[in-house]
Design a protein around this motif. Structure first.
Motif: not given
Length: 627
Positions: A435-455
Protein backbone atom coordinates in the motif's frame (compact mmCIF):
# COMPACT_ATOMS: atom_id res chain seq x y z
CA UNK A 1 39.75 21.16 45.46
CA UNK A 2 41.18 17.96 46.98
CA UNK A 3 39.75 14.69 45.70
CA UNK A 4 36.61 13.44 47.43
CA UNK A 5 35.86 9.72 47.43
CA UNK A 6 32.24 8.69 47.89
CA UNK A 7 31.64 4.99 48.49
CA UNK A 8 28.16 3.49 48.52
CA UNK A 9 27.53 -0.06 49.76
CA UNK A 10 24.37 -1.69 48.47
CA UNK A 11 22.59 -1.32 45.14
CA UNK A 12 19.04 -1.52 46.41
CA UNK A 13 16.35 1.10 45.88
CA UNK A 14 18.04 3.57 48.21
CA UNK A 15 21.58 2.99 46.94
CA UNK A 16 20.62 3.32 43.28
CA UNK A 17 18.75 6.58 43.91
CA UNK A 18 21.63 8.05 45.92
CA UNK A 19 24.22 7.03 43.30
CA UNK A 20 22.11 8.46 40.48
CA UNK A 21 21.74 11.78 42.29
CA UNK A 22 25.46 12.05 43.05
CA UNK A 23 26.47 11.00 39.53
CA UNK A 24 24.28 13.71 38.03
CA UNK A 25 25.61 16.38 40.38
CA UNK A 26 29.29 15.57 39.85
CA UNK A 27 29.10 14.50 36.22
CA UNK A 28 31.83 16.93 35.15
CA UNK A 29 33.67 17.28 38.46
CA UNK A 30 36.89 15.26 38.20
CA UNK A 31 37.67 15.85 41.89
CA UNK A 32 34.80 13.60 43.02
CA UNK A 33 34.82 9.82 42.58
CA UNK A 34 31.77 7.63 43.19
CA UNK A 35 32.07 3.89 43.83
CA UNK A 36 29.08 1.57 44.21
CA UNK A 37 29.79 -1.81 45.84
CA UNK A 38 27.30 -4.68 45.84
CA UNK A 39 27.62 -8.43 46.13
CA UNK A 40 25.63 -8.75 42.90
CA UNK A 41 26.16 -7.23 39.48
CA UNK A 42 22.49 -6.35 39.28
CA UNK A 43 19.77 -4.41 41.05
CA UNK A 44 16.74 -6.46 42.09
CA UNK A 45 13.22 -5.08 42.00
CA UNK A 46 12.32 -6.41 45.41
CA UNK A 47 8.65 -5.50 45.17
CA UNK A 48 8.22 -8.00 42.33
CA UNK A 49 9.94 -11.02 43.89
CA UNK A 50 6.57 -12.71 44.33
CA UNK A 51 6.03 -12.62 40.56
CA UNK A 52 9.15 -14.72 40.02
CA UNK A 53 8.44 -17.06 42.94
CA UNK A 54 4.87 -17.46 41.71
CA UNK A 55 5.80 -18.28 38.13
CA UNK A 56 4.31 -15.17 36.53
CA UNK A 57 7.48 -13.70 35.01
CA UNK A 58 10.88 -15.16 34.26
CA UNK A 59 13.63 -14.63 36.86
CA UNK A 60 15.53 -12.21 34.63
CA UNK A 61 12.48 -9.91 34.46
CA UNK A 62 13.28 -8.37 37.86
CA UNK A 63 17.06 -8.28 37.43
CA UNK A 64 18.39 -4.92 36.29
CA UNK A 65 22.05 -4.99 35.40
CA UNK A 66 24.06 -2.24 37.03
CA UNK A 67 26.02 -1.60 33.85
CA UNK A 68 22.77 -0.75 32.10
CA UNK A 69 21.81 1.59 34.94
CA UNK A 70 25.15 3.34 35.35
CA UNK A 71 27.00 3.12 32.04
CA UNK A 72 27.96 6.54 30.70
CA UNK A 73 28.04 7.88 34.25
CA UNK A 74 31.03 8.33 36.52
CA UNK A 75 29.85 5.65 38.95
CA UNK A 76 32.45 2.88 39.31
CA UNK A 77 30.93 -0.54 39.88
CA UNK A 78 32.44 -3.16 42.15
CA UNK A 79 30.96 -6.63 42.62
CA UNK A 80 32.24 -7.91 45.95
CA UNK A 81 31.33 -8.71 49.57
CA UNK A 82 32.18 -6.06 52.13
CA UNK A 83 33.96 -7.59 55.11
CA UNK A 84 34.84 -4.56 57.22
CA UNK A 85 34.39 -0.81 57.52
CA UNK A 86 37.19 1.03 59.35
CA UNK A 87 36.04 4.49 60.40
CA UNK A 88 39.46 5.41 61.76
CA UNK A 89 41.31 4.94 58.47
CA UNK A 90 38.14 5.57 56.44
CA UNK A 91 38.50 2.39 54.44
CA UNK A 92 36.00 -0.14 53.18
CA UNK A 93 37.51 -3.62 52.95
CA UNK A 94 36.04 -6.29 50.69
CA UNK A 95 37.02 -9.88 50.04
CA UNK A 96 39.06 -8.76 47.04
CA UNK A 97 40.15 -5.21 47.72
CA UNK A 98 39.91 -2.04 49.76
CA UNK A 99 38.41 1.38 48.99
CA UNK A 100 39.21 4.65 50.79
CA UNK A 101 36.31 7.00 51.44
CA UNK A 102 35.65 10.54 52.49
CA UNK A 103 31.91 9.92 52.51
CA UNK A 104 30.31 6.53 53.11
CA UNK A 105 26.73 5.51 52.36
CA UNK A 106 25.41 2.26 53.82
CA UNK A 107 22.40 0.88 52.01
CA UNK A 108 22.59 -2.90 52.38
CA UNK A 109 18.92 -3.11 53.32
CA UNK A 110 17.38 -5.74 55.55
CA UNK A 111 16.89 -9.46 55.78
CA UNK A 112 14.11 -11.76 57.00
CA UNK A 113 13.48 -11.79 60.73
CA UNK A 114 12.43 -15.22 62.03
CA UNK A 115 12.27 -13.98 65.65
CA UNK A 116 14.20 -17.08 66.72
CA UNK A 117 11.45 -19.48 65.63
CA UNK A 118 12.91 -23.00 65.49
CA UNK A 119 13.14 -24.61 62.07
CA UNK A 120 12.55 -21.54 59.90
CA UNK A 121 16.07 -21.41 58.49
CA UNK A 122 16.22 -25.21 58.01
CA UNK A 123 12.78 -25.93 56.58
CA UNK A 124 11.17 -22.62 55.63
CA UNK A 125 11.44 -20.46 52.51
CA UNK A 126 11.96 -16.72 52.60
CA UNK A 127 11.33 -14.09 49.94
CA UNK A 128 13.96 -11.40 50.37
CA UNK A 129 16.29 -11.86 47.41
CA UNK A 130 16.37 -12.95 43.80
CA UNK A 131 17.94 -16.24 44.88
CA UNK A 132 15.13 -16.79 47.40
CA UNK A 133 12.51 -16.27 44.70
CA UNK A 134 14.15 -18.68 42.25
CA UNK A 135 14.65 -21.31 44.94
CA UNK A 136 11.01 -21.08 46.02
CA UNK A 137 9.76 -21.24 42.44
CA UNK A 138 11.78 -24.38 41.73
CA UNK A 139 10.60 -25.96 44.99
CA UNK A 140 6.93 -25.32 44.18
CA UNK A 141 7.26 -26.83 40.71
CA UNK A 142 9.08 -29.86 42.14
CA UNK A 143 6.76 -30.49 45.08
CA UNK A 144 3.61 -30.34 42.91
CA UNK A 145 5.19 -32.73 40.41
CA UNK A 146 6.20 -35.14 43.18
CA UNK A 147 2.74 -34.89 44.74
CA UNK A 148 1.16 -35.91 41.45
CA UNK A 149 2.96 -39.26 41.73
CA UNK A 150 2.40 -39.73 45.47
CA UNK A 151 0.06 -42.61 46.39
CA UNK A 152 -0.26 -41.81 50.11
CA UNK A 153 -3.32 -39.54 50.40
CA UNK A 154 -2.21 -37.75 53.58
CA UNK A 155 1.28 -37.07 52.29
CA UNK A 156 -0.07 -35.92 48.92
CA UNK A 157 -2.34 -33.45 50.72
CA UNK A 158 0.57 -32.10 52.78
CA UNK A 159 2.67 -31.66 49.64
CA UNK A 160 -0.13 -29.70 47.95
CA UNK A 161 -0.68 -27.44 50.96
CA UNK A 162 1.17 -24.11 50.82
CA UNK A 163 1.35 -22.03 54.02
CA UNK A 164 2.41 -18.39 54.12
CA UNK A 165 3.45 -16.98 57.48
CA UNK A 166 2.68 -13.27 57.69
CA UNK A 167 -0.07 -11.12 56.19
CA UNK A 168 1.96 -8.08 55.20
CA UNK A 169 2.48 -6.98 51.62
CA UNK A 170 4.94 -9.75 50.81
CA UNK A 171 2.83 -12.57 52.23
CA UNK A 172 -0.44 -11.48 50.64
CA UNK A 173 1.16 -10.81 47.27
CA UNK A 174 2.82 -14.23 47.37
CA UNK A 175 -0.43 -16.06 48.11
CA UNK A 176 -2.04 -14.04 45.31
CA UNK A 177 0.53 -15.32 42.83
CA UNK A 178 -0.05 -18.90 43.98
CA UNK A 179 -3.77 -18.34 43.49
CA UNK A 180 -3.11 -17.40 39.85
CA UNK A 181 -0.52 -20.11 39.29
CA UNK A 182 -2.26 -23.11 40.79
CA UNK A 183 -4.46 -23.74 37.73
CA UNK A 184 -1.39 -24.09 35.50
CA UNK A 185 0.45 -26.19 38.09
CA UNK A 186 -2.53 -28.52 38.37
CA UNK A 187 -2.96 -28.83 34.62
CA UNK A 188 0.71 -29.51 33.87
CA UNK A 189 0.93 -32.15 36.61
CA UNK A 190 -2.52 -33.69 36.06
CA UNK A 191 -3.85 -33.02 39.54
CA UNK A 192 -7.21 -31.57 40.48
CA UNK A 193 -6.86 -27.85 41.13
CA UNK A 194 -9.08 -28.21 44.19
CA UNK A 195 -6.35 -30.33 45.82
CA UNK A 196 -4.00 -27.34 46.03
CA UNK A 197 -4.69 -25.52 49.31
CA UNK A 198 -3.42 -22.03 50.16
CA UNK A 199 -3.23 -20.88 53.80
CA UNK A 200 -2.24 -17.50 55.29
CA UNK A 201 -1.11 -17.83 58.92
CA UNK A 202 -1.07 -14.58 60.90
CA UNK A 203 -0.14 -14.16 64.58
CA UNK A 204 -2.12 -10.91 64.91
CA UNK A 205 -5.91 -10.72 65.12
CA UNK A 206 -6.10 -8.84 61.80
CA UNK A 207 -4.37 -8.99 58.41
CA UNK A 208 -2.80 -6.30 56.22
CA UNK A 209 -2.28 -4.00 59.18
CA UNK A 210 -0.62 -1.30 57.08
CA UNK A 211 -4.01 -0.68 55.42
CA UNK A 212 -7.05 0.77 57.10
CA UNK A 213 -9.66 -1.78 58.10
CA UNK A 214 -12.04 -1.01 55.25
CA UNK A 215 -9.42 -1.64 52.57
CA UNK A 216 -8.02 -4.66 54.39
CA UNK A 217 -11.51 -6.15 54.60
CA UNK A 218 -11.93 -5.87 50.82
CA UNK A 219 -8.70 -7.79 50.34
CA UNK A 220 -9.74 -10.40 52.90
CA UNK A 221 -13.17 -10.85 51.32
CA UNK A 222 -11.58 -11.37 47.91
CA UNK A 223 -9.19 -14.03 49.21
CA UNK A 224 -11.89 -15.88 51.10
CA UNK A 225 -14.09 -15.84 48.00
CA UNK A 226 -11.24 -17.40 46.02
CA UNK A 227 -10.82 -20.20 48.56
CA UNK A 228 -7.73 -18.97 50.41
CA UNK A 229 -7.80 -20.02 54.06
CA UNK A 230 -6.88 -17.22 56.51
CA UNK A 231 -5.86 -18.14 60.06
CA UNK A 232 -5.61 -15.23 62.54
CA UNK A 233 -4.27 -15.28 66.09
CA UNK A 234 -2.22 -18.25 64.94
CA UNK A 235 1.43 -17.77 65.84
CA UNK A 236 3.85 -20.34 64.45
CA UNK A 237 6.16 -21.68 67.14
CA UNK A 238 8.03 -24.31 65.15
CA UNK A 239 8.63 -25.26 61.54
CA UNK A 240 9.26 -28.90 60.73
CA UNK A 241 10.22 -30.56 57.47
CA UNK A 242 6.65 -31.70 56.78
CA UNK A 243 4.50 -29.54 59.07
CA UNK A 244 4.20 -26.33 61.08
CA UNK A 245 3.26 -26.13 64.75
CA UNK A 246 1.01 -23.36 66.04
CA UNK A 247 1.00 -21.78 69.48
CA UNK A 248 -2.36 -23.43 70.09
CA UNK A 249 -0.70 -26.82 69.70
CA UNK A 250 -2.34 -27.53 66.35
CA UNK A 251 -0.10 -28.91 63.65
CA UNK A 252 -0.64 -28.22 59.94
CA UNK A 253 0.90 -30.77 57.55
CA UNK A 254 2.73 -28.94 54.75
CA UNK A 255 5.98 -29.28 52.82
CA UNK A 256 6.06 -25.56 52.00
CA UNK A 257 6.19 -22.79 54.61
CA UNK A 258 6.93 -19.34 53.15
CA UNK A 259 8.11 -17.03 55.94
CA UNK A 260 7.28 -13.33 55.39
CA UNK A 261 6.66 -12.34 59.01
CA UNK A 262 9.26 -9.62 59.56
CA UNK A 263 12.38 -7.70 58.56
CA UNK A 264 15.53 -6.85 60.48
CA UNK A 265 18.68 -4.95 59.58
CA UNK A 266 21.29 -6.64 57.43
CA UNK A 267 23.43 -8.71 59.79
CA UNK A 268 26.60 -7.69 57.91
CA UNK A 269 26.51 -4.41 59.85
CA UNK A 270 26.67 -5.94 63.33
CA UNK A 271 30.45 -5.47 63.54
CA UNK A 272 30.51 -1.91 62.20
CA UNK A 273 30.47 -0.43 65.70
CA UNK A 274 27.40 1.71 65.07
CA UNK A 275 24.43 2.55 67.29
CA UNK A 276 21.51 0.21 66.70
CA UNK A 277 17.79 0.39 67.41
CA UNK A 278 14.77 -1.84 66.91
CA UNK A 279 15.41 -4.91 64.70
CA UNK A 280 19.09 -3.99 64.45
CA UNK A 281 18.53 -0.89 62.33
CA UNK A 282 21.25 1.78 62.52
CA UNK A 283 20.40 5.07 64.19
CA UNK A 284 20.67 8.20 62.06
CA UNK A 285 19.83 11.89 62.44
CA UNK A 286 17.53 13.94 60.23
CA UNK A 287 20.23 14.13 57.52
CA UNK A 288 20.59 10.33 57.44
CA UNK A 289 24.01 10.68 59.08
CA UNK A 290 24.97 7.87 61.46
CA UNK A 291 25.21 8.68 65.12
CA UNK A 292 28.84 8.95 66.38
CA UNK A 293 30.33 8.92 62.87
CA UNK A 294 30.75 11.98 60.67
CA UNK A 295 30.30 11.66 56.91
CA UNK A 296 28.79 8.19 57.27
CA UNK A 297 25.22 7.91 56.06
CA UNK A 298 22.67 5.12 56.40
CA UNK A 299 19.72 4.75 54.03
CA UNK A 300 16.83 2.46 53.16
CA UNK A 301 15.60 -0.34 55.40
CA UNK A 302 18.85 -0.15 57.35
CA UNK A 303 18.21 3.39 58.64
CA UNK A 304 16.35 4.10 61.88
CA UNK A 305 15.09 7.68 62.10
CA UNK A 306 12.02 8.56 64.12
CA UNK A 307 9.91 11.01 62.13
CA UNK A 308 7.61 11.08 65.14
CA UNK A 309 8.31 9.70 68.59
CA UNK A 310 8.20 5.93 68.39
CA UNK A 311 7.52 5.97 64.61
CA UNK A 312 10.63 5.29 62.52
CA UNK A 313 10.79 5.68 58.77
CA UNK A 314 8.76 2.82 57.28
CA UNK A 315 10.55 0.01 55.46
CA UNK A 316 8.90 0.69 52.11
CA UNK A 317 10.25 1.64 48.69
CA UNK A 318 9.24 5.31 48.88
CA UNK A 319 11.06 5.74 52.17
CA UNK A 320 14.14 3.98 50.77
CA UNK A 321 14.22 6.28 47.77
CA UNK A 322 13.74 9.40 49.87
CA UNK A 323 16.36 8.47 52.46
CA UNK A 324 18.78 7.82 49.60
CA UNK A 325 18.09 11.25 48.14
CA UNK A 326 18.45 12.91 51.54
CA UNK A 327 21.86 11.30 52.11
CA UNK A 328 23.00 12.31 48.61
CA UNK A 329 21.90 15.91 49.19
CA UNK A 330 23.64 15.93 52.58
CA UNK A 331 26.92 14.84 50.95
CA UNK A 332 26.51 17.49 48.27
CA UNK A 333 25.96 20.11 50.98
CA UNK A 334 29.06 18.91 52.87
CA UNK A 335 31.24 19.21 49.78
CA UNK A 336 29.84 22.57 48.70
CA UNK A 337 29.66 23.99 52.22
CA UNK A 338 25.94 24.75 52.09
CA UNK A 339 23.20 24.04 54.60
CA UNK A 340 21.89 20.50 54.76
CA UNK A 341 18.28 19.61 54.08
CA UNK A 342 16.53 17.53 56.73
CA UNK A 343 14.59 14.41 55.86
CA UNK A 344 10.90 15.00 55.27
CA UNK A 345 9.13 11.78 54.39
CA UNK A 346 6.33 12.16 51.86
CA UNK A 347 4.48 8.92 51.34
CA UNK A 348 1.81 8.85 48.69
CA UNK A 349 0.01 5.73 49.79
CA UNK A 350 0.12 1.97 49.96
CA UNK A 351 -1.04 -0.78 47.65
CA UNK A 352 -1.10 -4.55 47.60
CA UNK A 353 -1.75 -6.90 44.70
CA UNK A 354 -3.52 -10.22 45.12
CA UNK A 355 -2.55 -11.92 41.90
CA UNK A 356 -2.30 -10.20 38.54
CA UNK A 357 -5.82 -8.82 38.27
CA UNK A 358 -6.94 -7.69 41.73
CA UNK A 359 -5.47 -5.26 44.21
CA UNK A 360 -6.27 -2.77 46.95
CA UNK A 361 -4.71 0.68 47.14
CA UNK A 362 -4.97 3.86 49.16
CA UNK A 363 -3.19 6.67 47.34
CA UNK A 364 -3.33 9.85 49.34
CA UNK A 365 -6.92 9.17 50.34
CA UNK A 366 -7.95 7.85 46.93
CA UNK A 367 -9.16 4.31 47.58
CA UNK A 368 -8.99 1.85 44.72
CA UNK A 369 -9.61 -1.84 44.45
CA UNK A 370 -9.69 -4.40 41.68
CA UNK A 371 -8.45 -3.47 38.19
CA UNK A 372 -7.74 0.19 38.94
CA UNK A 373 -5.52 -0.66 41.92
CA UNK A 374 -3.40 -3.01 39.79
CA UNK A 375 -3.22 -0.41 37.03
CA UNK A 376 -1.91 2.16 39.51
CA UNK A 377 0.67 -0.30 40.77
CA UNK A 378 2.02 -0.63 37.24
CA UNK A 379 2.08 3.17 36.89
CA UNK A 380 4.02 3.49 40.15
CA UNK A 381 6.57 0.92 38.97
CA UNK A 382 6.98 2.73 35.65
CA UNK A 383 7.45 6.00 37.54
CA UNK A 384 10.23 4.32 39.52
CA UNK A 385 12.15 3.66 36.29
CA UNK A 386 11.54 7.25 35.26
CA UNK A 387 12.99 8.33 38.61
CA UNK A 388 16.22 6.41 38.04
CA UNK A 389 16.32 7.58 34.41
CA UNK A 390 16.14 4.15 32.83
CA UNK A 391 14.00 4.16 29.70
CA UNK A 392 15.50 0.81 28.76
CA UNK A 393 14.18 -0.97 31.84
CA UNK A 394 10.90 0.90 31.62
CA UNK A 395 10.43 -0.68 28.20
CA UNK A 396 11.54 -4.05 29.55
CA UNK A 397 8.99 -3.82 32.36
CA UNK A 398 6.18 -3.10 29.91
CA UNK A 399 7.33 -6.00 27.75
CA UNK A 400 7.44 -8.49 30.62
CA UNK A 401 4.26 -7.38 32.36
CA UNK A 402 1.99 -6.80 29.37
CA UNK A 403 3.31 -8.73 26.37
CA UNK A 404 5.36 -11.70 27.62
CA UNK A 405 2.74 -13.14 29.94
CA UNK A 406 1.25 -16.61 29.76
CA UNK A 407 -2.07 -17.96 31.04
CA UNK A 408 -3.76 -14.55 30.95
CA UNK A 409 -1.83 -13.46 34.05
CA UNK A 410 -1.80 -9.75 33.48
CA UNK A 411 -4.04 -6.76 33.94
CA UNK A 412 -5.51 -7.15 30.45
CA UNK A 413 -6.41 -10.83 30.98
CA UNK A 414 -3.81 -11.88 28.44
CA UNK A 415 -5.28 -9.89 25.58
CA UNK A 416 -1.96 -8.11 25.06
CA UNK A 417 0.17 -11.26 25.24
CA UNK A 418 2.35 -11.82 22.21
CA UNK A 419 2.38 -15.58 22.73
CA UNK A 420 0.35 -16.00 19.57
CA UNK A 421 1.50 -17.11 16.15
CA UNK A 422 2.54 -14.00 14.24
CA UNK A 423 2.72 -16.05 11.05
CA UNK A 424 -0.86 -15.01 10.32
CA UNK A 425 0.12 -11.33 10.19
CA UNK A 426 2.47 -11.99 7.26
CA UNK A 427 -0.16 -11.36 4.51
CA UNK A 428 -1.30 -8.19 6.27
CA UNK A 429 2.26 -6.94 6.65
CA UNK A 430 2.99 -7.39 2.94
CA UNK A 431 -0.35 -5.84 1.97
CA UNK A 432 0.20 -2.73 4.10
CA UNK A 433 3.78 -2.51 2.84
CA UNK A 434 2.65 -2.61 -0.78
CA UNK A 435 0.00 0.00 0.00
CA UNK A 436 2.77 2.44 0.94
CA UNK A 437 5.02 1.46 -1.97
CA UNK A 438 2.14 2.11 -4.38
CA UNK A 439 1.33 5.45 -2.73
CA UNK A 440 4.95 6.57 -2.89
CA UNK A 441 5.59 5.54 -6.49
CA UNK A 442 2.38 7.18 -7.69
CA UNK A 443 3.65 10.48 -6.30
CA UNK A 444 7.23 10.10 -7.48
CA UNK A 445 6.54 8.97 -11.05
CA UNK A 446 3.11 10.27 -11.96
CA UNK A 447 0.37 12.77 -11.29
CA UNK A 448 -2.65 11.33 -9.46
CA UNK A 449 -6.00 12.67 -8.48
CA UNK A 450 -5.12 12.00 -4.86
CA UNK A 451 -2.11 14.37 -5.18
CA UNK A 452 -4.04 17.34 -6.50
CA UNK A 453 -6.88 17.16 -4.06
CA UNK A 454 -4.58 16.65 -1.11
CA UNK A 455 -2.72 19.82 -1.98
CA UNK A 456 -5.89 21.88 -1.97
CA UNK A 457 -6.38 20.96 1.68
CA UNK A 458 -3.09 22.70 2.55
CA UNK A 459 -4.63 26.07 1.76
CA UNK A 460 -4.98 27.17 5.42
CA UNK A 461 -1.28 26.65 6.00
CA UNK A 462 -0.25 29.22 3.41
CA UNK A 463 -2.75 31.95 4.22
CA UNK A 464 -0.94 35.10 5.20
CA UNK A 465 2.31 34.16 3.42
CA UNK A 466 1.53 36.28 0.37
CA UNK A 467 -1.20 36.94 -2.21
CA UNK A 468 -2.62 33.60 -3.32
CA UNK A 469 0.61 31.85 -2.37
CA UNK A 470 -1.22 28.65 -1.55
CA UNK A 471 -2.35 28.45 -5.17
CA UNK A 472 1.24 28.08 -6.27
CA UNK A 473 1.30 24.67 -4.63
CA UNK A 474 -2.02 23.54 -6.09
CA UNK A 475 -1.02 24.35 -9.70
CA UNK A 476 1.56 21.58 -9.74
CA UNK A 477 1.41 19.31 -12.77
CA UNK A 478 3.84 16.83 -11.23
CA UNK A 479 4.91 16.51 -7.61
CA UNK A 480 8.32 18.07 -8.26
CA UNK A 481 7.46 20.49 -11.09
CA UNK A 482 6.44 23.57 -9.14
CA UNK A 483 5.38 26.49 -11.40
CA UNK A 484 7.93 29.23 -11.72
CA UNK A 485 5.42 31.81 -12.98
CA UNK A 486 3.30 33.98 -10.77
CA UNK A 487 0.62 32.28 -8.72
CA UNK A 488 -2.39 33.80 -10.45
CA UNK A 489 -1.44 32.56 -13.93
CA UNK A 490 -2.42 28.99 -13.10
CA UNK A 491 -5.04 29.61 -10.48
CA UNK A 492 -8.12 28.96 -12.60
CA UNK A 493 -6.64 25.79 -14.11
CA UNK A 494 -5.65 24.49 -10.64
CA UNK A 495 -9.08 25.17 -9.22
CA UNK A 496 -10.70 23.47 -12.18
CA UNK A 497 -8.39 20.44 -11.95
CA UNK A 498 -9.00 20.09 -8.22
CA UNK A 499 -12.75 20.39 -8.57
CA UNK A 500 -12.83 17.86 -11.39
CA UNK A 501 -10.74 15.40 -9.40
CA UNK A 502 -12.91 15.79 -6.35
CA UNK A 503 -15.99 15.13 -8.41
CA UNK A 504 -14.70 11.97 -10.06
CA UNK A 505 -12.19 9.68 -8.38
CA UNK A 506 -11.64 10.71 -4.78
CA UNK A 507 -13.76 9.35 -1.95
CA UNK A 508 -15.15 11.58 0.75
CA UNK A 509 -12.36 12.55 3.17
CA UNK A 510 -12.75 11.56 6.79
CA UNK A 511 -12.41 15.20 7.85
CA UNK A 512 -13.77 17.91 5.58
CA UNK A 513 -11.43 20.48 7.08
CA UNK A 514 -8.25 20.47 9.08
CA UNK A 515 -8.95 20.94 12.83
CA UNK A 516 -7.76 24.31 14.12
CA UNK A 517 -5.41 22.88 16.75
CA UNK A 518 -3.73 20.65 14.16
CA UNK A 519 -3.46 23.53 11.72
CA UNK A 520 -1.51 25.40 14.40
CA UNK A 521 0.86 22.43 14.78
CA UNK A 522 1.36 22.16 11.01
CA UNK A 523 2.17 25.85 10.79
CA UNK A 524 4.92 25.32 13.35
CA UNK A 525 6.30 22.42 11.30
CA UNK A 526 5.92 24.21 7.96
CA UNK A 527 6.24 27.94 8.70
CA UNK A 528 6.62 28.96 5.03
CA UNK A 529 6.08 27.71 1.51
CA UNK A 530 9.68 26.59 0.99
CA UNK A 531 9.49 24.21 3.93
CA UNK A 532 6.13 22.92 2.73
CA UNK A 533 7.49 22.22 -0.76
CA UNK A 534 10.51 20.47 0.71
CA UNK A 535 8.27 18.27 2.83
CA UNK A 536 6.13 17.50 -0.22
CA UNK A 537 9.25 16.15 -1.94
CA UNK A 538 10.55 14.19 1.03
CA UNK A 539 7.31 12.51 2.16
CA UNK A 540 7.02 10.10 -0.84
CA UNK A 541 10.49 8.74 -0.17
CA UNK A 542 9.68 8.25 3.52
CA UNK A 543 6.51 6.43 2.47
CA UNK A 544 8.58 4.27 0.13
CA UNK A 545 10.99 3.41 2.95
CA UNK A 546 8.08 2.46 5.22
CA UNK A 547 6.56 0.29 2.52
CA UNK A 548 9.77 -1.55 1.66
CA UNK A 549 10.56 -2.09 5.37
CA UNK A 550 7.15 -3.70 5.91
CA UNK A 551 7.39 -5.86 2.80
CA UNK A 552 10.76 -7.33 3.79
CA UNK A 553 9.99 -7.29 7.54
CA UNK A 554 12.88 -5.03 8.58
CA UNK A 555 12.42 -2.72 11.60
CA UNK A 556 8.76 -3.62 11.37
CA UNK A 557 7.83 -2.05 14.69
CA UNK A 558 9.28 1.34 13.73
CA UNK A 559 7.82 1.10 10.22
CA UNK A 560 4.38 0.32 11.66
CA UNK A 561 4.62 3.29 14.01
CA UNK A 562 5.57 5.46 11.02
CA UNK A 563 2.70 4.05 8.98
CA UNK A 564 0.16 4.75 11.71
CA UNK A 565 1.64 8.21 12.30
CA UNK A 566 1.43 9.19 8.64
CA UNK A 567 -2.17 7.98 8.37
CA UNK A 568 -3.19 9.94 11.45
CA UNK A 569 -1.49 13.03 10.03
CA UNK A 570 -3.14 12.65 6.61
CA UNK A 571 -6.50 12.12 8.30
CA UNK A 572 -6.16 15.33 10.33
CA UNK A 573 -4.96 17.20 7.24
CA UNK A 574 -8.26 16.23 5.57
CA UNK A 575 -6.33 14.32 2.90
CA UNK A 576 -7.33 10.75 3.71
CA UNK A 577 -10.51 9.17 2.39
CA UNK A 578 -12.48 6.36 3.98
CA UNK A 579 -11.21 3.97 1.30
CA UNK A 580 -7.71 4.08 2.80
CA UNK A 581 -8.53 4.35 6.49
CA UNK A 582 -8.26 0.56 6.86
CA UNK A 583 -4.47 0.92 6.83
CA UNK A 584 -4.48 2.64 10.26
CA UNK A 585 -5.82 -0.27 12.35
CA UNK A 586 -3.81 -2.63 10.15
CA UNK A 587 -0.62 -0.72 11.02
CA UNK A 588 -1.41 -0.95 14.73
CA UNK A 589 -1.98 -4.71 14.38
CA UNK A 590 1.52 -5.11 12.90
CA UNK A 591 3.16 -3.78 16.10
CA UNK A 592 3.00 -7.27 17.58
CA UNK A 593 6.32 -8.44 16.19
CA UNK A 594 5.06 -9.00 12.65
CA UNK A 595 8.56 -8.96 11.17
CA UNK A 596 9.74 -11.98 13.17
CA UNK A 597 8.15 -14.48 10.75
CA UNK A 598 9.53 -14.54 7.19
CA UNK A 599 11.07 -11.13 7.79
CA UNK A 600 14.54 -9.72 8.25
CA UNK A 601 13.73 -8.79 11.85
CA UNK A 602 14.32 -12.44 12.69
CA UNK A 603 18.05 -11.77 12.25
CA UNK A 604 18.30 -7.97 12.42
CA UNK A 605 16.68 -7.29 15.78
CA UNK A 606 18.82 -9.71 17.85
CA UNK A 607 21.93 -8.32 16.13
CA UNK A 608 21.03 -4.70 16.87
CA UNK A 609 19.96 -5.49 20.42
CA UNK A 610 23.29 -7.15 21.06
CA UNK A 611 25.65 -4.71 19.37
CA UNK A 612 23.88 -1.39 19.89
CA UNK A 613 23.04 -2.39 23.45
CA UNK A 614 26.68 -3.21 24.16
CA UNK A 615 27.83 0.04 22.54
CA UNK A 616 25.45 2.18 24.59
CA UNK A 617 25.25 0.32 27.90
CA UNK A 618 28.56 -1.50 27.88
CA UNK A 619 29.17 -5.20 28.27
CA UNK A 620 27.29 -6.92 31.07
CA UNK A 621 29.32 -8.99 33.50
CA UNK A 622 28.62 -11.14 36.53
CA UNK A 623 31.47 -9.34 38.33
CA UNK A 624 32.41 -5.65 38.06
CA UNK A 625 35.86 -4.32 38.91
CA UNK A 626 35.80 -0.72 37.70
CA UNK A 627 39.02 1.18 38.29
Amino acid sequence: MPEKNIVLIGAGYAGVHAAKKLAKKYKRDESVTITLIDRHSYHTMMTELHEVAGGRVEPTAIQYDLRHLFNRTKVKLVTDNVTHVDHETKTVTTENGSYPFDYLVLGMGGEPNDFGTPGVSEHGFTLWSWENAVKLREHIETVVHDASEEQDVAKRKAMLTFAICGSGFTGIEMVGELLDWKTRLAKDNKVDVSEIELIVVEAAPTILNMLDRKDAQKAEDFMLKKGIKIMKDAAIVEVKAESIVLKSGDEIPTHTLIWTAGVRANSDTKDYGMETARAGRLKVNEYMEAEKFENTYVIGDLAYYEEEEGKPTPQIVEAAEQTGMTAAKSIISEISGTEKEAYNGKYHGVMVSIGSKYGVANLGGLRLHGWFAIFMKHMVNLYYFFGIRSGYYMAQYVSHEFFHIRDNRNIFRGWTSRYGNVLWTLPLRIYVGWFWVDEALSKIYGETTWDKVSLTNLKPLFQGLGPDSWLTATTSKMPFEWLQTDATSGASQAAGDAAGAAATNVTTPIFAHMPGWFEWIMKLIMPNLDVALFMQKVVPFVELAIGLALVVGLFTWLASIGSAGFLVMFTLCAMLGWDKFWALPASIALLNGAGRTFGLDYWAMPWFQKHLGRWWYGKESSIYRDK
